[in-house]
Design a protein around this motif. Structure first.
Motif, PDB file in Angstrom:
ATOM      1  N   VAL A 230       1.015  -1.164   0.236  1.00  0.00           N
ATOM      2  CA  VAL A 230       0.162  -0.052  -0.247  1.00  0.00           C
ATOM      3  C   VAL A 230       1.032   1.230   0.083  1.00  0.00           C
ATOM      4  N   PRO A 231       0.668   2.642  -0.436  1.00  0.00           N
ATOM      5  CA  PRO A 231       1.051   3.588  -0.512  1.00  0.00           C
ATOM      6  C   PRO A 231       1.680   4.284   1.063  1.00  0.00           C
ATOM      7  N   ASP A 232       3.276   3.913   0.587  1.00  0.00           N
ATOM      8  CA  ASP A 232       3.991   4.877   2.073  1.00  0.00           C
ATOM      9  C   ASP A 232       3.821   3.515   3.393  1.00  0.00           C
ATOM     10  N   ASP A 233       3.367   2.085   3.194  1.00  0.00           N
ATOM     11  CA  ASP A 233       3.792   1.025   3.973  1.00  0.00           C
ATOM     12  C   ASP A 233       2.467   1.536   4.878  1.00  0.00           C
ATOM     13  N   ASP A 234       1.914   1.826   4.574  1.00  0.00           N
ATOM     14  CA  ASP A 234       0.518   3.566   6.072  1.00  0.00           C
ATOM     15  C   ASP A 234      -0.963   2.043   6.135  1.00  0.00           C
ATOM     16  N   PRO A 235      -0.100   1.077   7.386  1.00  0.00           N
ATOM     17  CA  PRO A 235      -1.343   0.103   7.852  1.00  0.00           C
ATOM     18  C   PRO A 235      -2.552   0.995   7.710  1.00  0.00           C
ATOM     19  N   ASP A 236      -2.941   2.150   8.127  1.00  0.00           N
ATOM     20  CA  ASP A 236      -4.570   2.693   8.095  1.00  0.00           C
ATOM     21  C   ASP A 236      -5.015   3.282   6.521  1.00  0.00           C
ATOM     22  N   LEU A 237      -3.828   2.843   5.367  1.00  0.00           N
ATOM     23  CA  LEU A 237      -4.285   2.464   3.952  1.00  0.00           C
ATOM     24  C   LEU A 237      -5.393   1.345   3.860  1.00  0.00           C
ATOM     25  N   LEU A 238      -5.025   0.171   4.673  1.00  0.00           N
ATOM     26  CA  LEU A 238      -5.767  -0.857   4.460  1.00  0.00           C
ATOM     27  C   LEU A 238      -7.408  -0.788   4.556  1.00  0.00           C
ATOM     28  N   ALA A 239      -7.488  -0.103   5.072  1.00  0.00           N
ATOM     29  CA  ALA A 239      -9.232  -0.408   5.032  1.00  0.00           C
ATOM     30  C   ALA A 239      -9.364  -0.135   3.494  1.00  0.00           C
ATOM     31  N   SER A 240      -9.045   1.527   3.247  1.00  0.00           N
ATOM     32  CA  SER A 240     -10.474   1.381   2.019  1.00  0.00           C
ATOM     33  C   SER A 240      -9.261   0.523   1.258  1.00  0.00           C
ATOM     34  N   GLU A 241      -8.099   0.157   1.000  1.00  0.00           N
ATOM     35  CA  GLU A 241      -7.613  -0.297  -0.331  1.00  0.00           C
ATOM     36  C   GLU A 241      -8.387  -1.636  -0.178  1.00  0.00           C
ATOM     37  N   ALA A 242      -9.105  -2.488   1.005  1.00  0.00           N
ATOM     38  CA  ALA A 242      -9.580  -3.425   0.965  1.00  0.00           C
ATOM     39  C   ALA A 242     -11.318  -3.125   0.486  1.00  0.00           C
ATOM     40  N   ALA A 243     -11.598  -2.177   1.299  1.00  0.00           N
ATOM     41  CA  ALA A 243     -12.835  -1.741   0.612  1.00  0.00           C
ATOM     42  C   ALA A 243     -13.327  -1.940  -0.837  1.00  0.00           C
ATOM     43  N   ALA A 244     -12.374  -0.832  -1.833  1.00  0.00           N
ATOM     44  CA  ALA A 244     -11.240  -1.369  -3.207  1.00  0.00           C
ATOM     45  C   ALA A 244     -11.980  -2.360  -3.485  1.00  0.00           C
ATOM     46  N   LEU A 245     -11.371  -3.107  -3.031  1.00  0.00           N
ATOM     47  CA  LEU A 245     -11.281  -4.769  -3.739  1.00  0.00           C
ATOM     48  C   LEU A 245     -11.861  -5.380  -3.505  1.00  0.00           C
ATOM     49  N   ARG A 246     -13.176  -5.452  -2.060  1.00  0.00           N
ATOM     50  CA  ARG A 246     -14.291  -6.069  -2.071  1.00  0.00           C
ATOM     51  C   ARG A 246     -15.703  -5.523  -3.124  1.00  0.00           C
ATOM     52  N   GLN A 247     -15.213  -4.660  -3.316  1.00  0.00           N
ATOM     53  CA  GLN A 247     -16.763  -3.806  -4.203  1.00  0.00           C
ATOM     54  C   GLN A 247     -16.240  -4.830  -5.490  1.00  0.00           C
ATOM     55  N   TRP A 248     -15.097  -4.236  -5.725  1.00  0.00           N
ATOM     56  CA  TRP A 248     -14.672  -4.699  -7.116  1.00  0.00           C
ATOM     57  C   TRP A 248     -15.281  -6.095  -7.525  1.00  0.00           C
ATOM     58  N   LEU A 249     -14.997  -7.011  -6.351  1.00  0.00           N
ATOM     59  CA  LEU A 249     -15.010  -8.625  -6.469  1.00  0.00           C
ATOM     60  C   LEU A 249     -16.711  -8.516  -6.552  1.00  0.00           C
ATOM     61  N   ALA A 250     -17.257  -7.766  -5.347  1.00  0.00           N
ATOM     62  CA  ALA A 250     -18.464  -8.030  -5.151  1.00  0.00           C
ATOM     63  C   ALA A 250     -19.732  -7.797  -6.457  1.00  0.00           C
ATOM     64  N   ASP A 251     -18.947  -7.120  -7.327  1.00  0.00           N
ATOM     65  CA  ASP A 251     -19.562  -5.931  -8.693  1.00  0.00           C
ATOM     66  C   ASP A 251     -19.327  -6.649  -9.480  1.00  0.00           C
ATOM     67  N   ALA A 252     -18.437  -7.582  -9.317  1.00  0.00           N
ATOM     68  CA  ALA A 252     -18.016  -8.387 -10.963  1.00  0.00           C
ATOM     69  C   ALA A 252     -18.719  -9.766 -10.593  1.00  0.00           C
ATOM     70  N   ASP A 253     -18.942 -10.242  -8.844  1.00  0.00           N
ATOM     71  CA  ASP A 253     -19.863 -11.600  -8.912  1.00  0.00           C
ATOM     72  C   ASP A 253     -21.362 -10.799  -9.832  1.00  0.00           C
ATOM     73  N   ALA A 254     -22.213  -9.661  -9.477  1.00  0.00           N
ATOM     74  CA  ALA A 254     -23.432  -9.842  -9.891  1.00  0.00           C
ATOM     75  C   ALA A 254     -23.547  -9.271 -11.375  1.00  0.00           C
ATOM     76  N   THR A 255     -22.232  -9.404 -11.638  1.00  0.00           N
ATOM     77  CA  THR A 255     -22.165  -8.459 -13.372  1.00  0.00           C
ATOM     78  C   THR A 255     -22.606 -10.427 -14.025  1.00  0.00           C
ATOM     79  N   ARG A 256     -21.689 -11.394 -13.382  1.00  0.00           N
ATOM     80  CA  ARG A 256     -21.598 -12.848 -13.903  1.00  0.00           C
ATOM     81  C   ARG A 256     -23.207 -13.369 -13.321  1.00  0.00           C
ATOM     82  N   ALA A 257     -24.009 -12.837 -12.535  1.00  0.00           N
ATOM     83  CA  ALA A 257     -25.364 -13.410 -12.888  1.00  0.00           C
ATOM     84  C   ALA A 257     -26.576 -12.669 -12.852  1.00  0.00           C
TER      85      ALA A 257
END
Length: 258
Positions: A230-257
């Motif tokens: 993550v940028p600057d190895d900053d642990p405080d950024l993990l939550a927002s980075e994970a939120a983006a990842l989870r959203q993209w995966l959920a959107d992809a699953d919804a598109t497939r369905a």
């Protein structure tokens, strides 16, 4: 099959395994790949078992063990497998040699193939698969090289990881994934541009949204999408980075369905 969002522990080499587990659970990530360089040293199954317990207690799964096995002629993989088994990891990431595919001599390449073949067999005896790091400085540095290597090793217990090639435009990276997609067991997720500058994940949102949509349409998509750095190895950024990842995966699953 839904791709699981996760984290490579090397993202936070400066933190303890216990803190990494807390961060992953808070970010609603499902799995962790534990690295063998700092957090879970090879040949220390007691430490691996401790980390496995901490991970499970937080409701997170161990998906893999990130090793630095380079397929050298006399390089042992047994200590790595000991740690992976104690972790409960059924996949170990490995590296295919120490030179680019274009620079490997026939003898060097044959040596990597032979050693990987033996390593896959040894791992398979324990119910563990191996997966190639898709990376420059190895003979698994582009799609053609990876496919050739997988064919030459000739073992079903060997797959590959995938990550965007440094400096590759979105369309180039997506074409590389498409070429390897059926053999990819995990994706390293990060947004670097134009070279190794670490950007917030959403800065390359077009790349990742397109990739996960393509992956969701596969009969056998990658099992894991693992945040790596993550940028600057900053642990405080993990939550927002994970939120983006989870959203993209959920959107992809919804598109497939649909």
């Amino acid at each position: 099959m839904t791709v699981r969002p996760g984290l490579c522990s090397v993202t936070f080499r400066q933190l303890t395994p216990e803190r990494i587990v807390e961060l992953a659970a808070e970010a609603r990530l499902e799995v962790i790949e534990w690295g063998g360089d700092v957090h879970v040293p090879p040949g220390d199954p007691e430490r691996a078992a401790e980390v496995a317990r901490s991970t499970a207690d937080a409701g997170v799964d161990v998906c893999s063990y990130g090793s630095y096995f380079r397929a050298g002629a006399q390089e042992p993989i047994t200590p790595i497998l000991d740690s992976a088994q104690a972790l409960g990891a059924d996949r170990v990431r490995v590296w295919a040699g120490r030179v680019d595919s274009a620079d490997a001599s026939p003898e060097e390449y044959a040596g990597v193939v032979s050693r990987l073949r033996d390593a896959v067999d040894e791992a398979g005896d324990r119910g563990i698969s191996l997966a190639l790091e898709y990376h420059r400085g190895t003979v698994a540095d582009n799609p053609d090289a990876v496919l050739r290597l997988l064919a030459d090793v000739g073992r079903p217990g060997l797959s590959t990881y995938w990550q965007p090639t440094v400096g590759a435009a979105d369309e180039v990276a997506l074409a590389e994934f498409d070429a390897l997609a059926s053999r990819v067991s995990a994706v390293h997720v990060f947004s670097w541009w134009p070279l190794t500058e670490r950007l917030p994940l959403r800065e390359r949102g077009v790349l990742w949204q397109s990739l996960f949509t393509a992956a969701a349409a596969l009969a056998s998509p990658p099992r894991d999408a693992l945040l790596e750095f993550v940028p600057d190895d900053d642990p405080d950024l993990l939550a927002s980075e994970a939120a983006a990842l989870r959203q993209w995966l959920a959107d992809a699953d919804a598109t497939r369905a649909r």
